[in-house]
Design a protein around this motif. Structure first.
Motif, PDB file in Angstrom:
ATOM      1  N   THR A 271       0.826  -1.208   0.000  1.00 30.16           N
ATOM      2  CA  THR A 271       0.000   0.000   0.000  1.00 30.16           C
ATOM      3  C   THR A 271       0.859   1.256   0.000  1.00 30.16           C
ATOM      4  O   THR A 271       0.588   2.208  -0.739  1.00 30.16           O
ATOM      5  CB  THR A 271      -0.937   0.003   1.216  1.00 30.16           C
ATOM      6  N   ASP A 272       1.915   1.268   0.818  1.00 31.10           N
ATOM      7  CA  ASP A 272       2.803   2.422   0.844  1.00 31.10           C
ATOM      8  C   ASP A 272       3.481   2.629  -0.504  1.00 31.10           C
ATOM      9  O   ASP A 272       3.638   3.762  -0.973  1.00 31.10           O
ATOM     10  CB  ASP A 272       3.859   2.252   1.941  1.00 31.10           C
ATOM     11  N   THR A 274       2.288   1.701  -3.396  1.00 32.90           N
ATOM     12  CA  THR A 274       1.281   2.171  -4.336  1.00 32.90           C
ATOM     13  C   THR A 274       1.012   3.663  -4.170  1.00 32.90           C
ATOM     14  O   THR A 274       0.935   4.408  -5.152  1.00 32.90           O
ATOM     15  CB  THR A 274      -0.029   1.382  -4.150  1.00 32.90           C
ATOM     16  N   LYS A 275       0.867   4.085  -2.922  1.00 34.33           N
ATOM     17  CA  LYS A 275       0.579   5.496  -2.666  1.00 34.33           C
ATOM     18  C   LYS A 275       1.757   6.407  -3.002  1.00 34.33           C
ATOM     19  O   LYS A 275       1.575   7.480  -3.582  1.00 34.33           O
ATOM     20  CB  LYS A 275       0.197   5.692  -1.197  1.00 34.33           C
ATOM     21  N   GLY A 509      -3.585   0.267  -8.141  1.00 38.26           N
ATOM     22  CA  GLY A 509      -4.622   0.760  -7.251  1.00 38.26           C
ATOM     23  C   GLY A 509      -5.216  -0.261  -6.311  1.00 38.26           C
ATOM     24  O   GLY A 509      -5.912   0.093  -5.355  1.00 38.26           O
ATOM     25  N   ILE A 512      -4.412  -0.005  -2.399  1.00 37.18           N
ATOM     26  CA  ILE A 512      -5.235   0.959  -1.663  1.00 37.18           C
ATOM     27  C   ILE A 512      -6.645   0.411  -1.483  1.00 37.18           C
ATOM     28  O   ILE A 512      -7.263   0.578  -0.420  1.00 37.18           O
ATOM     29  CB  ILE A 512      -5.261   2.302  -2.408  1.00 37.18           C
TER      30      ILE A 512
END
Length: 575
Positions: A271-272, A274-275, A509, A512
């Protein structure tokens, strides 16, 4: 006796188009593209799980799917390079046949390798298959656009392609799982290798198109007024640096996430990544090349960075740079030059059109099995068998709607329906009260009871039915739209780049989305992703205005063009 009523024009056109040789070839090519994707991205993980391979290794192998997102990196090779010995078979056929041979070898190699004792060799065969599959997609996409004509329009060929692809999804997904329960996994993959060989034999008889004069186009770079060598080198350097950074970032993340770590060291978060890095990967691989191409167009239009005289010097380095420029930068320059600022509408459309359902599609099985507690047999039938047939219905409707309604209306419908489908899934997550009302209204609940089923299964089937029909229409619309927006001069690179955007966005995506499902629940996230679909509807409306304005401009120019032709016939150019 009264004569039978004539069939509607749309059905006559459809029947004539389906009877062509191109349609049969397109069906086979769609099947050939769908088989490896179903086997390598989905079914292969079932084999690895049964072999007790650890999840970290399975996770690494699942990233072979990124080959489909980054296939535009080598699409210029498919568009420009002549394959030794095979090129005489045809411009696109030569690449398709090579890829099909590699796929058959990959499946046979997987069948001959035990993942429990030779996971490295097993992984190499899987990577080879994924790269061959992605490369085949480039060649097939280009073939579809090249051979399209008035009798078999690209919209219909796109629908036929999707039809063949979905049939392959059943064969490589549901059928492969059924076979694996009755024979060994190596036997299943060896059987699939034989299927690919049969398709290869059919490919040998397929039609193809003539190769354009690439040498003339590259020679034009030496003419006075063309972009000079220094500017071409700078453009290639910037574009290449962006791609290299993106690949390095993904590779470095995979190694750091899956490699050995000292005790107590926290592994990086998907997630990190991706962001923090995901958006910059999109910028580096999509937006930066488009900006570079637009800048080159602007400089050339203003007489800057152009050659003032004919360049006659020849060298291996200059020839290589000209080839790379004509394959990588020139197609993007053509796209931005032809569309202007409207390229932002096209990019926005492609980025958002399938986002509302692609971003959560990987979580469908956890949703059905863990959140709703359906059995594996129920989900297998509803999703892998019934669901795929509903998708085929949607694709068929999409192809027919293109013939009857036209491009923009079909694309608009394909954007709206999946948004509503997300609300159907939100209702399912909250108990399905509205779905049950529809089921009762249509007497489906009583029908289910009479055949020994129950209301829960009807609820799931109705939801999947609506979702798959709507996304089938949307998928056919999206493929046809991208096929129609590219230039035939740069078919492979432009289509591969634009179609890759959707796969890349969906992959980045999902990290997330997974975090959001855990934090806010399925129903809330389904509604949020439905809201994201509103942007797709907006971009479709903007694209409709753009296409309408372009048609009006062409209509205004048509009388002048006709007058010019008349003047030439009568003995001189019109004044």
């Amino acid at each position: 006796m009264a004569s039978a009523a004539p069939r509607p024009k749309g059905w006559r056109l459809l029947r004539a188009a389906l009877a062509t040789r191109k349609s049969g070839t397109m069906l086979a090519f769609g099947f050939s593209s769908g088989i490896p994707f179903a086997l390598l991205i989905g079914t292969l993980n079932a084999w690895l799980g049964e072999a007790k391979i650890n999840l970290a290794t399975i996770g690494v192998l699942s990233w072979i799917g990124l080959g489909y997102a980054f296939k535009f990196l080598w699409s210029p090779l498919v568009d420009r390079v002549r394959l030794p010995l095979l090129d005489r078979l045809g411009r696109r056929k030569s690449w398709i046949i090579l890829c099909q041979a590699l796929l058959a070898a990959s499946f046979a190699g997987l069948a001959a390798t035990d993942p429990r004792t030779a996971i490295g060799t097993f992984a190499l065969f899987a990577v080879m298959g994924a790269l061959a599959s992605a490369t085949q997609d480039i060649a097939v996409d280009a073939w579809r656009i090249d051979v399209a004509d008035e009798k078999t329009p690209v919209e219909l060929l796109s629908a036929i392609y999707q039809f063949g692809y979905r049939i392959a999804s059943i064969v490589g997904g549901a059928l492969a799982l059924v076979l694996a329960a009755r024979m060994s996994w190596p036997a299943v993959f060896l059987l699939m290798a034989g299927v690919i060989v049969l398709v290869l034999l059919f490919t040998l008889t397929a039609p193809d198109t003539e190769r354009p004069d690439v040498t003339e186009m590259e020679a034009a770079l030496g003419h006075a007024g063309a972009v000079d060598g220094r500017l071409r080198a700078v453009a290639l350097g910037i574009v290449g640096l962006g791609w290299a950074w993106a690949i390095f970032s993904i590779g470095h993340f995979m190694v750091s996430m899956l490699g050995d770590a000292p005790p107590g060291t926290k592994r990086p978060s998907v997630t990190d990544f991706t962001k923090g890095t995901g958006p910059w990967i999109i910028v580096a691989t999509v937006l930066v090349p488009l900006v570079v191409a637009a800048t080159v167009n602007w400089l050339k239009a203003h007489g800057r960075g152009v050659q003032t005289e004919q360049q006659t010097r020849r060298s291996a380095g200059r020839t290589a740079m000209n080839h790379l420029y004509s394959a990588l930068v020139a197609p993007l320059a053509e796209l931005t030059g032809r569309l202007g600022w409207a390229v932002l509408i096209v990019i926005g459309f492609i980025l958002t059109y399938t986002l509302c359902y692609n971003i959560w599609s990987s979580f469908a099985f956890p949703f059905y099995l863990d959140a709703l507690h359906y059995s594996k047999d129920e989900v297998a039938f509803a999703s892998k068998v019934f669901g795929i047939f509903m998708t085929i219905v949607g694709i068929s409707l999409g192809g027919y709607m293109f013939l009857r309604l036209g491009r923009i209306p079909t694309i608009f419908i394909g954007a709206v329906l999946p948004v509503l489908g997300n609300f159907v899934y939100a209702d399912l997550a909250e108990g399905g009260a509205h779905i049950d009302w529809v089921s009762h209204l249509l007497f489906l609940d009583r029908l289910a009871t009479s055949i020994g089923s129950d209301e829960r299964m009807v609820r799931l089937l109705l939801t999947i039915s609506y979702e798959n029909v709507s996304t089938g229409i949307a998928g056919a619309a999206f493929v046809a739209y991208v096929s129609g927006i590219v230039s035939k001069k740069f078919t492979a690179i432009q289509y591969a780049l634009l179609s890759s955007l959707t796969f890349l966005i969906g992959t980045l995506g999902r990290g997330i989305a997974g975090e959001a499902f855990d934090t806010y629940g399925y129903a809330t996230v389904f509604r949020w992703t439905a809201a994201a679909g509103v942007f797709a509807v907006l971009f479709v409306v903007l694209e409709g205005f753009r296409v309408g304005a372009e048609r009006r401009r062409e209509a205004r120019l048509a009388p002048a063009a006709g007058g010019s032709e008349l003047g030439m016939v009568e003995g001189g150019p019109a004044r």
